[in-house]
Write a protein that holds these residues in place. Structure first.
Motif: not given
Ligand code: 16G
Length: 250
Positions: A138-146, A109-113
């Motif tokens: 919690f705001s996140r951008l969530r990834f699977a692999d890349e 995940s990348v944390w946005l906020r």
């Protein structure tokens, strides 16, 4: 399988589209029309470069683009594979991390906020919390692999976690440790068109189709412990549910 050259056709140096984009488009079309299927392996970059008479950098750029689009995945030591759509069981109370691990994909995940506050009037109504209740967001951008898979906004009442820092890579792990992992949830699914900001984060285009899933999670004793809104890319997710007629017959 036919050679990749036969599958996609040759690339045209004189074309206004750069070679890597032509290759990317050709492979994308082959995946979309099922000439290439989920779990098919791609030949090594060196072989593709020879076949299309281009440099390995060109092949690498085309594949990078398709990995970012969520159509291909690279597996350490074994190569590049065509990804199927993710089938998510709509009736299981699992977390994003668990869903991805169950498919052999690496969640991140990348944390946005991350913020602390008190419930908004809307949250107070949806979660049945009294005005003024402290919450964490919690705001996140969530990834699977890349590949970016989902954009997720969660609100959790502060009593469910020892501190806002308790959440590392998984919200459900943190809630479980605190004894507040949801035991029951209500979900709502809605079709949406991505705004330009959402599209940019998810590697999609503005007005592309997406799915919004809202989940209200409750602890065993019936208290609301989570309200989350997850935006999924419409081209990568299928929601499935098993239905039975036992309730209607009962
Ligand atoms: C899933 C849940 C979401 C939950 C998150 C926790 C759906 C529709 N939503 O995305 O409600 O907050 O998992 O994931 O499945 P985590 O434990 O990996 O942070």
């Amino acid at each position: 399988m036919a050679s990749f050259r036969e599958l996609i056709g040759g690339l045209d140096e004189a074309h206004s589209l750069p070679l890597y984009q032509q290759l990317q488009r050709g492979l994308r079309q082959a995946i979309e029309n099922k000439a290439l299927r989920a779990e098919d392996a791609l030949p090594p970059e060196r072989e593709l470069a020879e076949e299309f008479s281009v440099s390995r950098i060109t092949v690498r750029k085309a594949l990078d683009g398709l990995v970012a689009e969520g159509l291909l995945t690279r597996r350490q030591g074994s190569g590049t594979f065509v990804l199927g759509r993710v089938e998510k069981n709509f009736s299981k109370l699992t977390s994003f991390t668990e869903d991805m691990l169950a498919r052999g994909r690496a969640p991140s995940s990348v944390w946005l906020r991350k913020s602390e506050g008190t419930v908004t009037p809307e949250e107070s109504l949806t979660m049945g919390l009294s005005p003024g209740t402290p919450v964490y967001r919690f705001s996140r951008l969530r990834f699977a692999d890349e590949a970016p898979m989902a954009l997720e906004y969660c609100t959790v009442p502060a009593f469910c976690l020892p501190s806002i820092e308790a959440v590392g890579s998984s919200l459900y792990v943190a809630l479980e440790e605190a004894g507040y992992r949801p035991a029951r949830a209500l979900q709502r699914l809605r079709a949406v068109l991505f705004t330009s900001e959402q599209a940019q984060l998810l590697g999609a285009r503005e007005k592309d189709a997406g799915l919004l899933v809202e989940r209200r999670g409750f602890s065993r004793d019936g208290r609301a412990v989570e309200f989350s809104q997850s935006y999924y890319r419409g081209d990568t997710y299928d929601f499935v549910a098993e239905l039975s007629d036992t309730e209607t017959r009962a």
